[in-house]
Design a protein around this motif. Structure first.
Motif, short mmCIF file in Angstrom:
data_model
loop_
_atom_site.label_atom_id
_atom_site.label_comp_id
_atom_site.label_asym_id
_atom_site.label_seq_id
_atom_site.Cartn_x
_atom_site.Cartn_y
_atom_site.Cartn_z
N MET A 1 0.85 -1.18 0.00
CA MET A 1 0.00 0.00 0.00
C MET A 1 0.89 1.23 0.00
O MET A 1 1.89 1.29 0.69
CB MET A 1 -0.90 0.00 1.22
N SER A 2 0.50 2.21 -0.78
CA SER A 2 1.27 3.44 -0.88
C SER A 2 0.31 4.62 -1.02
O SER A 2 -0.65 4.56 -1.78
CB SER A 2 2.18 3.36 -2.10
N LEU A 3 0.58 5.66 -0.27
CA LEU A 3 -0.20 6.89 -0.34
C LEU A 3 0.77 8.05 -0.21
O LEU A 3 1.37 8.25 0.85
CB LEU A 3 -1.23 6.91 0.79
N ASP A 4 0.97 8.79 -1.30
CA ASP A 4 1.91 9.92 -1.32
C ASP A 4 1.15 11.18 -1.68
O ASP A 4 0.37 11.19 -2.63
CB ASP A 4 3.01 9.69 -2.36
N LEU A 5 1.42 12.25 -0.96
CA LEU A 5 0.76 13.52 -1.19
C LEU A 5 1.80 14.59 -1.46
O LEU A 5 2.79 14.71 -0.73
CB LEU A 5 -0.08 13.92 0.04
N THR A 6 1.59 15.36 -2.53
CA THR A 6 2.40 16.54 -2.77
C THR A 6 1.46 17.74 -2.84
O THR A 6 0.35 17.64 -3.35
CB THR A 6 3.22 16.44 -4.08
N TYR A 7 1.93 18.86 -2.31
CA TYR A 7 1.11 20.07 -2.25
C TYR A 7 2.01 21.27 -2.54
O TYR A 7 3.14 21.35 -2.05
CB TYR A 7 0.48 20.22 -0.87
N ALA A 8 1.49 22.19 -3.32
CA ALA A 8 2.19 23.45 -3.58
C ALA A 8 1.16 24.55 -3.77
O ALA A 8 0.03 24.28 -4.19
CB ALA A 8 3.06 23.33 -4.83
N ASP A 9 1.54 25.77 -3.42
CA ASP A 9 0.63 26.88 -3.69
C ASP A 9 1.42 28.12 -4.09
O ASP A 9 2.61 28.22 -3.82
CB ASP A 9 -0.29 27.16 -2.50
N ILE A 10 0.73 28.99 -4.76
CA ILE A 10 1.28 30.30 -5.09
C ILE A 10 0.25 31.30 -4.59
O ILE A 10 -0.95 31.12 -4.81
CB ILE A 10 1.57 30.46 -6.59
N HIS A 11 0.74 32.29 -3.85
CA HIS A 11 -0.20 33.21 -3.22
C HIS A 11 0.39 34.60 -3.10
O HIS A 11 1.60 34.78 -3.19
CB HIS A 11 -0.63 32.69 -1.84
N ALA A 12 -0.49 35.55 -2.88
CA ALA A 12 -0.08 36.93 -2.60
C ALA A 12 -0.12 37.10 -1.08
O ALA A 12 -1.09 36.70 -0.43
CB ALA A 12 -1.03 37.91 -3.26
N LEU A 13 0.94 37.65 -0.52
CA LEU A 13 1.07 37.82 0.92
C LEU A 13 1.01 39.30 1.26
O LEU A 13 1.69 40.12 0.65
CB LEU A 13 2.39 37.23 1.40
N PHE A 14 0.18 39.64 2.24
CA PHE A 14 0.05 41.01 2.72
C PHE A 14 0.40 41.01 4.20
O PHE A 14 -0.13 40.22 4.97
CB PHE A 14 -1.39 41.51 2.53
N THR A 15 1.32 41.90 4.59
CA THR A 15 1.71 42.00 6.01
C THR A 15 1.59 43.45 6.47
O THR A 15 1.72 44.39 5.70
CB THR A 15 3.15 41.51 6.25
N PHE A 16 1.34 43.57 7.76
CA PHE A 16 1.25 44.87 8.41
C PHE A 16 2.00 44.75 9.72
O PHE A 16 1.87 43.75 10.44
CB PHE A 16 -0.22 45.23 8.65
N SER A 17 2.82 45.73 10.04
CA SER A 17 3.61 45.70 11.26
C SER A 17 3.20 46.86 12.16
O SER A 17 3.69 47.98 12.00
CB SER A 17 5.10 45.78 10.93
N PRO A 18 2.28 46.61 13.13
CA PRO A 18 1.87 47.69 14.03
C PRO A 18 3.00 48.16 14.94
O PRO A 18 3.02 49.32 15.35
CB PRO A 18 0.72 47.09 14.84
N ILE A 19 3.92 47.25 15.26
CA ILE A 19 5.12 47.62 16.01
C ILE A 19 6.30 47.20 15.14
O ILE A 19 6.71 46.04 15.15
CB ILE A 19 5.18 46.90 17.39
N PRO A 20 6.83 48.12 14.33
CA PRO A 20 7.85 47.76 13.35
C PRO A 20 9.03 46.99 13.95
O PRO A 20 9.58 47.35 14.98
CB PRO A 20 8.31 49.11 12.80
N GLY A 21 9.35 45.89 13.28
CA GLY A 21 10.47 45.05 13.71
C GLY A 21 10.16 44.10 14.84
O GLY A 21 10.97 43.25 15.18
#
Length: 130
Positions: A1-21
């Motif tokens: 028995m064999s079960l193999d999973l591959t996953y990949a994604d491409i996405h847009a990332l948005f970040t906000f830094s309320p306390i920079p750094g």
């Protein structure tokens, strides 16, 4: 028995830094792809919970999204330690092998693949001035 999973994604990332750094809040959205390679060789039993003998590659695409909170603390001028927690939503309502939907439990309905969940992470960043 064999079960193999591959996953990949491409996405847009948005970040906000309320306390920079120090503190970041982020969210992303995009397209995810999953491939599931399935191969099983069981004795032939007429029970619904016993997988059917088969080999197949099931594929699917779906919308994926995530959000996270990240904090980092400077230890020295070039060393920072951090912690991160987030949630990823990646639900594949059905995977297909050609035109055949994945039905591993043989109940006559397509099986979804849910790769959603919480993640926790630790980080250690070292910076070298050039």
């Amino acid at each position: 028995m064999s079960l193999d999973l591959t996953y990949a994604d491409i996405h847009a990332l948005f970040t906000f830094s309320p306390i920079p750094g120090i503190l970041w809040v982020g969210a992303s959205g995009g397209l995810g792809r999953a491939n599931l390679n399935y191969a099983v060789d069981f004795p032939s039993l007429a029970l619904s919970f016993v997988p059917a003998d088969s080999e197949a590659v099931y594929t699917g695409r779906t919308f994926v999204a995530s959000f996270f909170l990240r904090a980092a603390w400077p230890i020295f001028s070039s060393l920072t330690a951090g912690v991160e927690a987030g949630f990823r939503w990646a639900l594949f309502p059905q995977l297909l092998s050609g035109e055949t939907p994945m039905d591993l439990n043989r109940d006559g309905k397509p099986d979804p693949l849910d790769l959603s969940g919480v993640w926790l992470g630790l980080s250690l960043r070292v910076e070298f001035p050039l």
